[in-house]
Write an enzyme that holds these catalytic residues in place. Structure first.
Site, PDB file in Angstrom:
ATOM      1  N   HIS A   1      -3.780  -4.300   1.779  1.00  0.00           N
ATOM      2  CA  HIS A   1      -5.040  -3.571   1.750  1.00  0.00           C
ATOM      3  C   HIS A   1      -5.372  -2.917   3.089  1.00  0.00           C
ATOM      4  O   HIS A   1      -5.911  -1.807   3.118  1.00  0.00           O
ATOM      5  CB  HIS A   1      -6.198  -4.472   1.310  1.00  0.00           C
ATOM      6  CG  HIS A   1      -7.510  -3.738   1.187  1.00  0.00           C
ATOM      7  ND1 HIS A   1      -7.697  -2.695   0.306  1.00  0.00           N
ATOM      8  CD2 HIS A   1      -8.691  -3.878   1.845  1.00  0.00           C
ATOM      9  CE1 HIS A   1      -8.942  -2.240   0.416  1.00  0.00           C
ATOM     10  NE2 HIS A   1      -9.558  -2.935   1.341  1.00  0.00           N
TER      11      HIS A   1
ATOM     12  N   HIS B   1      -4.506  -0.780   6.156  1.00  0.00           N
ATOM     13  CA  HIS B   1      -3.477   0.240   6.330  1.00  0.00           C
ATOM     14  C   HIS B   1      -2.876   0.278   7.724  1.00  0.00           C
ATOM     15  O   HIS B   1      -1.807   0.859   7.911  1.00  0.00           O
ATOM     16  CB  HIS B   1      -4.047   1.612   5.972  1.00  0.00           C
ATOM     17  CG  HIS B   1      -4.140   1.856   4.502  1.00  0.00           C
ATOM     18  ND1 HIS B   1      -4.094   3.120   3.954  1.00  0.00           N
ATOM     19  CD2 HIS B   1      -4.269   0.991   3.460  1.00  0.00           C
ATOM     20  CE1 HIS B   1      -4.199   3.026   2.633  1.00  0.00           C
ATOM     21  NE2 HIS B   1      -4.318   1.738   2.310  1.00  0.00           N
TER      22      HIS B   1
ATOM     23  N   HIS C   1       0.731   3.559  -2.434  1.00  0.00           N
ATOM     24  CA  HIS C   1      -0.158   4.631  -2.901  1.00  0.00           C
ATOM     25  C   HIS C   1       0.606   5.792  -3.530  1.00  0.00           C
ATOM     26  O   HIS C   1       0.434   6.960  -3.148  1.00  0.00           O
ATOM     27  CB  HIS C   1      -1.041   5.127  -1.750  1.00  0.00           C
ATOM     28  CG  HIS C   1      -2.124   4.163  -1.366  1.00  0.00           C
ATOM     29  ND1 HIS C   1      -3.351   4.143  -1.978  1.00  0.00           N
ATOM     30  CD2 HIS C   1      -2.143   3.160  -0.438  1.00  0.00           C
ATOM     31  CE1 HIS C   1      -4.091   3.189  -1.450  1.00  0.00           C
ATOM     32  NE2 HIS C   1      -3.388   2.566  -0.513  1.00  0.00           N
TER      33      HIS C   1
ATOM     34  N   ASN D   1      -6.685  -2.867  -5.116  1.00  0.00           N
ATOM     35  CA  ASN D   1      -7.969  -2.347  -5.590  1.00  0.00           C
ATOM     36  C   ASN D   1      -7.850  -0.949  -6.197  1.00  0.00           C
ATOM     37  O   ASN D   1      -8.722  -0.523  -6.947  1.00  0.00           O
ATOM     38  CB  ASN D   1      -8.988  -2.333  -4.442  1.00  0.00           C
ATOM     39  CG  ASN D   1      -8.543  -1.465  -3.279  1.00  0.00           C
ATOM     40  OD1 ASN D   1      -7.436  -1.633  -2.759  1.00  0.00           O
ATOM     41  ND2 ASN D   1      -9.379  -0.529  -2.859  1.00  0.00           N
ATOM     42  N   HIS D   2      -6.754  -0.240  -5.914  1.00  0.00           N
ATOM     43  CA  HIS D   2      -6.556   1.085  -6.499  1.00  0.00           C
ATOM     44  C   HIS D   2      -5.930   1.014  -7.888  1.00  0.00           C
ATOM     45  O   HIS D   2      -6.159   1.910  -8.707  1.00  0.00           O
ATOM     46  CB  HIS D   2      -5.682   1.955  -5.585  1.00  0.00           C
ATOM     47  CG  HIS D   2      -6.426   2.573  -4.444  1.00  0.00           C
ATOM     48  ND1 HIS D   2      -6.793   3.890  -4.407  1.00  0.00           N
ATOM     49  CD2 HIS D   2      -6.900   2.024  -3.294  1.00  0.00           C
ATOM     50  CE1 HIS D   2      -7.434   4.155  -3.279  1.00  0.00           C
ATOM     51  NE2 HIS D   2      -7.511   3.031  -2.585  1.00  0.00           N
TER      52      HIS D   2
ATOM     53  N   HIS E   1      -4.498  -9.103  -1.341  1.00  0.00           N
ATOM     54  CA  HIS E   1      -4.925  -7.715  -1.140  1.00  0.00           C
ATOM     55  C   HIS E   1      -6.439  -7.692  -1.035  1.00  0.00           C
ATOM     56  O   HIS E   1      -7.147  -7.429  -2.008  1.00  0.00           O
ATOM     57  CB  HIS E   1      -4.447  -6.841  -2.308  1.00  0.00           C
ATOM     58  CG  HIS E   1      -4.557  -5.370  -2.042  1.00  0.00           C
ATOM     59  ND1 HIS E   1      -3.506  -4.609  -1.565  1.00  0.00           N
ATOM     60  CD2 HIS E   1      -5.603  -4.510  -2.158  1.00  0.00           C
ATOM     61  CE1 HIS E   1      -3.893  -3.352  -1.431  1.00  0.00           C
ATOM     62  NE2 HIS E   1      -5.171  -3.258  -1.782  1.00  0.00           N
TER      63      HIS E   1
ATOM     64  N   ASP F   1       0.821  -1.212   0.000  1.00  0.00           N
ATOM     65  CA  ASP F   1       0.000   0.000   0.000  1.00  0.00           C
ATOM     66  C   ASP F   1       0.857   1.266   0.000  1.00  0.00           C
ATOM     67  O   ASP F   1       0.756   2.108   0.890  1.00  0.00           O
ATOM     68  CB  ASP F   1      -0.950  -0.010   1.204  1.00  0.00           C
ATOM     69  CG  ASP F   1      -2.022  -1.080   1.074  1.00  0.00           C
ATOM     70  OD1 ASP F   1      -3.082  -0.789   0.515  1.00  0.00           O
ATOM     71  OD2 ASP F   1      -1.766  -2.226   1.509  1.00  0.00           O
TER      72      ASP F   1
ATOM     73  N   ASP G   1      -1.612  -2.095  -4.376  1.00  0.00           N
ATOM     74  CA  ASP G   1      -1.799  -0.643  -4.272  1.00  0.00           C
ATOM     75  C   ASP G   1      -0.463   0.087  -4.331  1.00  0.00           C
ATOM     76  O   ASP G   1      -0.178   0.974  -3.514  1.00  0.00           O
ATOM     77  CB  ASP G   1      -2.561  -0.261  -3.005  1.00  0.00           C
ATOM     78  CG  ASP G   1      -4.079  -0.408  -3.173  1.00  0.00           C
ATOM     79  OD1 ASP G   1      -4.517  -0.705  -4.305  1.00  0.00           O
ATOM     80  OD2 ASP G   1      -4.811  -0.225  -2.192  1.00  0.00           O
TER      81      ASP G   1
END
Length: 529
Positions: A350, A352, A110, A216-217, A321, A108, A148
């Site tokens: 996934h 955080h 991001h 998922n992002h 995830h 994650d 992610d």
């Protein structure tokens, strides 16, 4: 395949073989008719004392390692031997490194989150660069990302450019990779051009392989054509990452492992990219999720998880995830009981909140680690915990996971205040009937926010001090530490004194303040006014 690289850090928690390095000097001396000279006796006495001191130091070092092993439930303790410690026997380190697979865990990231924000725009890139810098410093064999990597499904050109620049700088080099992939790479990796891992491509020089699933992002979508493509596909086709764990069949799921071998250590790496939780739950309940397992004694994958044949030759890692079962409903998550019992370690993406230390699963047969995000994307209590990545060392069926604190993160503090309780505690300071009650409320809440800002800044200073101290300890313990492999970091947190703050207010019985007007007084002090 080239396999010449040696990791120069400390190996896994496995003691070297029993061996007695004591010599037969005393027996040889007895066979000589003349006694040694007085100077020789004194020199021999001094040498004996020096050897005894070295032995005591080794005893303390090995005892500390065994105590550390005993505290960790994630591995079995190994036999201790003080006569042949790695400190006195360089070949022991080489032997450990030949079979110790070192993996850096992160998830994650991001990348590109709030990229247009003048203060927080490069926070995500600074955190990723620190993750890769730690991977280089600890001489890991590979990096495992659990989804992610990007924040947006269609990241901007600026985000893609910055990401590719960081990956090229840290992942490409002249060293050789110390492990092999012994499975059919076309079945387990999404490598469209070469059909194999990026470090095996003769036209590229990759010495730090990254293996990643999508989240998922950054999940695959159609963009003007029939093909499903993810932003991770762009990095994969550029030979910057190894993309695996993708499932294109909507009716069933077949998870094929990446079989990795380093010396005597064999690791089966299973990956499952993000899918809709309801659909995945339904397929799992319908027994349409299959995990292929390697045949005993071979690198072939020819039977699924329903086969009762045991295979203790491989250490099994599963990274996914998806939502965890944390009160989200029985059909909106993956339950731990769904995961095959023969797994050894599950790396959960996934979520955080950082829960990096391995915990025992509900079924009690495998461990779960949840590295958490490397950048805060929401103002929740879970995001306020310290951010970590993990150094995973595997040798045979033993493993050790060491949390590595990330210092390139913006400090975040959360608080909660109940105005009703505060009114009872402070007497007439807050009175609903007071015509200036809103002004009094603003003063009370502003004091709470000021306290949170100071708390976050203190935490930021402590975090930086801890990171500096850990870096100093690592350098002191590093055998044959070499600065030539050190990359120059380019990205850092801008204005770290501008912290993140969230105050939750229970104002039952009181009026509600205007959030924008209240927050405007903290412009210049916090990153989220």
């Amino acid at each position: 395949m080239a396999r010449g690289r040696r990791t120069r850090g400390r190996g896994a928690a496995v003691a070297p073989e029993d061996h007695d390095d004591s010599s037969d000097d005393n027996d040889n001396a007895a066979a000589v008719p003349q006694p040694p000279a007085e100077e020789d006796e004194q020199q021999e006495h001094d040498d004996q004392q020096e050897r005894q001191q070295d032995g005591n130091a080794n005893d303390e070092s090995m005892q500390d390692g065994m105590e550390e092993d005993a505290e960790s439930p994630a591995r079995t303790p190994a036999s201790n031997n003080n006569n042949r410690s790695p400190a006195n026997n360089p070949s022991a380190n080489e032997e450990e490194d030949d079979s110790t697979l070192k993996i850096l865990l992160s998830t994650d990231n991001h990348l590109g989150y709030l990229e247009r924000d003048p203060i927080r725009g490069r926070d995500s890139f600074a955190a990723l660069e620190e993750v890769l810098s730690l991977a280089r410093h600890h001489k890991v064999d590979m990096v495992l990302l659990s989804g992610d990597l990007f924040h947006d499904n269609k990241p901007s050109r600026k985000t893609l450019h910055t990401t590719m620049e960081i990956l090229r700088r840290y992942c490409m080099g002249g060293e050789s990779v110390g492990f092999q992939i012994v499975s059919d790479q076309k079945e387990c990796l999404r490598s469209i051009i070469s059909g194999r891992a990026n470090y095996e491509d003769e036209f590229y020089s990759v010495d730090l392989p990254i293996f990643t699933i999508h989240g998922n992002h950054d999940d695959p979508t159609r963009d003007g054509g029939p093909d499903l493509l993810s932003a991770v596909d762009l990095l994969s086709i550029s030979n910057l990452v190894n993309y695996f764990g993708r499932q294109d069949d909507v009716e069933k799921v077949k998870v094929s492992p990446v079989l990795i071998q380093k010396g005597d250590t064999k690791v089966a790496l299973y990956g499952m990219g993000s899918m809709r939780d309801e659909r995945l739950n339904r397929m799992w309940q319908g027994k349409k999720v299959k995990f292929l397992r390697p045949e005993q004694g071979t690198g072939d994958e020819d039977y699924d998880d329903n086969n009762e044949k045991e295979n203790k030759e491989w250490f099994n890692i599963f990274t996914l995830h998806q939502n965890r079962d944390l009160g989200r409903g029985s059909k909106n998550c993956v339950h731990e009981s769904m995961i095959p019992e023969w797994m050894d370690l599950v790396v959960w993406g996934h979520e955080h909140e950082c829960l990096i230390n391995p915990s025992e699963s509900l079924v009690g047969t495998f461990r779960i680690t949840q590295p958490g995000s490397s950048v805060a994307t929401s103002l929740t209590a879970g995001e306020a915990r310290r951010k970590h990545c993990g150094l995973l060392e595997i040798k045979g069926h033993q493993f050790r996971l060491q949390p590595l604190t990330l210092s390139s993160v913006r400090s975040f503090a959360v608080g909660e205040v109940n105005l009703g309780e505060r009114a009872r505690e402070q007497g007439g300071v807050l009175d609903v009937e007071d015509p200036k009650v809103e002004e009094r409320m603003s003063e009370v809440l502003a004091a709470e926010v000021d306290a949170l800002i100071q708390k976050a800044r203190d935490e930021s200073e402590i975090l930086q001090q801890d990171a500096d101290a850990e870096a100093a300890r690592s350098r002191a313990l590093e055998d044959e530490f070499d600065d030539s492999d050190k990359r120059q970091r380019k990205y850092s947190i801008k204005n770290p004194e501008k912290v993140l703050v969230r105050l939750k207010v229970e104002h039952t019985g009181f009026t509600t303040l205007n959030n924008q007007r209240f927050g405007s007084q903290f412009v210049g002090q916090v990153a989220n006014p």
